[in-house]
Enzyme design. Structure first.
Site, mmCIF file in Angstrom:
data_model
loop_
_atom_site.group_PDB
_atom_site.id
_atom_site.type_symbol
_atom_site.label_atom_id
_atom_site.label_comp_id
_atom_site.label_asym_id
_atom_site.label_seq_id
_atom_site.Cartn_x
_atom_site.Cartn_y
_atom_site.Cartn_z
ATOM 1 N N HIS A 72 -48.941 -9.229 7.194
ATOM 2 C CA HIS A 72 -49.356 -10.304 8.082
ATOM 3 C C HIS A 72 -48.262 -11.358 8.211
ATOM 4 O O HIS A 72 -48.316 -12.428 7.614
ATOM 5 C CB HIS A 72 -50.664 -10.948 7.579
ATOM 6 C CG HIS A 72 -51.866 -10.122 7.880
ATOM 7 N ND1 HIS A 72 -53.002 -10.129 7.101
ATOM 8 C CD2 HIS A 72 -52.118 -9.257 8.892
ATOM 9 C CE1 HIS A 72 -53.896 -9.302 7.618
ATOM 10 N NE2 HIS A 72 -53.383 -8.770 8.695
ATOM 11 N N GLU A 156 -57.808 -4.716 4.207
ATOM 12 C CA GLU A 156 -57.851 -4.246 2.822
ATOM 13 C C GLU A 156 -59.277 -3.964 2.390
ATOM 14 O O GLU A 156 -59.568 -2.940 1.758
ATOM 15 C CB GLU A 156 -57.223 -5.280 1.886
ATOM 16 C CG GLU A 156 -57.291 -4.886 0.420
ATOM 17 C CD GLU A 156 -56.883 -6.003 -0.532
ATOM 18 O OE1 GLU A 156 -57.431 -6.057 -1.658
ATOM 19 O OE2 GLU A 156 -56.012 -6.812 -0.164
ATOM 20 N N THR A 199 -57.695 -8.136 -3.456
ATOM 21 C CA THR A 199 -56.582 -8.544 -4.322
ATOM 22 C C THR A 199 -56.114 -9.969 -4.090
ATOM 23 O O THR A 199 -55.537 -10.585 -4.990
ATOM 24 C CB THR A 199 -55.375 -7.603 -4.138
ATOM 25 O OG1 THR A 199 -54.967 -7.621 -2.768
ATOM 26 C CG2 THR A 199 -55.709 -6.194 -4.572
#
Length: 315
Positions: A72, A156, A199
């Site tokens: 990103h 994710e 995460t």
């Protein structure tokens, strides 16, 4: 007298540009800038970017594409495009060359689509993200009600959930108690709950969710899968904020770990979240004496350097 302090060189790379900045602006003004040790590329991002670039160097005439943005950060995506590495957002029915799975990971179904289309698959999923996927699978296989602490639409998290969904229909994604409440009766009936975490999530979100689950479930098994880089970055940034009258967070607004940094710091001191130096206006920082700078895990060193350069009046 202007002083640039460094808790440490970012990552493991020596940054001569920062040394030049220090020398160039040493006597320009009395602002004190402190750059966080854990600012910029984490090892997973660094690995992904360097591997993509290497693949293009080794295969200059081969089609190379990435499914979704590799990381990103707009600046990095533009640089990859200039090298001839294309970003695609859907797997075509047929293709050739190399298709890269980005650092956020993908579902097993998408992996199969890439192979079926005829691409050579290169998996650059962050190793820490892979660990979360595996923990979620283990929980699902062992009949736990799987709670993923994370943003539901983040790539994710979508990949983590897709892996768990292969083994159970008892998977929920949430970052707040309110988001979990609709599932309360189902969780109570299931009796045992397993937790994994995106995460780049905040520890506070994990704690809030776990405290709530402990009141409604007989057994709660927690896998704190927040990566070490994220945890250390957040901890250091909070410490740096204590001695700063302005914190500048550099990185994409789409980056979860960068946005969480800004969110955490806004409760500590005046905080500015910018993507790069083009968003930096002198009115934001000219009255600050002690400026702390940190950056997300997908922010390149050159972008951080430009921010420092601009604050000090550089071109």
């Amino acid at each position: 007298m202007f002083i640039v302090k460094y808790n440490h060189w970012v990552g493991t790379n020596y940054s001569p540009a920062l040394v030049q900045l220090k020398a160039k602006y040493k006597y320009l003004n009395n602002q004190n800038i402190k750059l966080a040790k854990f600012a910029g590329f984490c090892y997973g991002v660094k690995r992904a970017v360097e591997t993509a670039e290497r693949l293009k160097r080794e295969n200059p005439d081969k089609n190379i594409c990435i499914l979704g943005e590799l990381i990103h950060n707009t600046d990095v995506i533009k640089e990859l495009e200039l090298l001839g590495i294309k970003t695609i957002y859907e797997v075509p029915e047929s293709g050739s060359g190399i298709c890269i799975v980005r650092s956020h990971g993908e579902s097993p179904e998408v992996f199969e689509k890439i192979k079926k289309a005829g691409f050579e698959l290169v998996d650059l999923t962050c190793p820490d993200v892979k660990k979360v996927q595996q923990k979620a699978i283990e929980l699902a296989k062992n009949n736990y009600y799987v709670v993923i602490v994370g943003k539901p639409n983040h790539p994710e998290v979508l990949a983590i959930k897709a892996n768990a969904d292969l083994y159970t229909d008892k998977v929920v994604v949430a970052t707040t108690i309110e988001e979990l409440m609709p599932y309360e009766e189902d969780i109570k009936h299931h009796k045992k709950v397993g937790v994994v975490v995106q995460t780049t999530q905040m520890v506070s979100s994990l704690n809030n969710v776990v405290n709530y689950l402990n009141t409604i479930s007989k057994e709660v098994l927690i896998h704190n899968t927040i990566c070490m880089s994220t945890a250390m970055r957040q901890k250091e940034a909070k410490e740096l904020a204590k001695e700063s009258d302005l914190m500048i967070v550099v990185g994409s607004k789409k980056s979860a770990n960068t946005s969480h940094l800004a969110e955490i710091l806004k409760n500590c001191t005046k905080t500015l979240h910018i993507e790069n130096d083009t968003e930096l206006n002198e009115t934001f920082y000219k009255s600050a004496n002690n400026i702390g700078i940190t950056a997300g895990a997908s922010t390149p060193q050159v972008v951080i350097d430009r921010v420092i350069n601009k604050i000090k009046g550089g071109k």
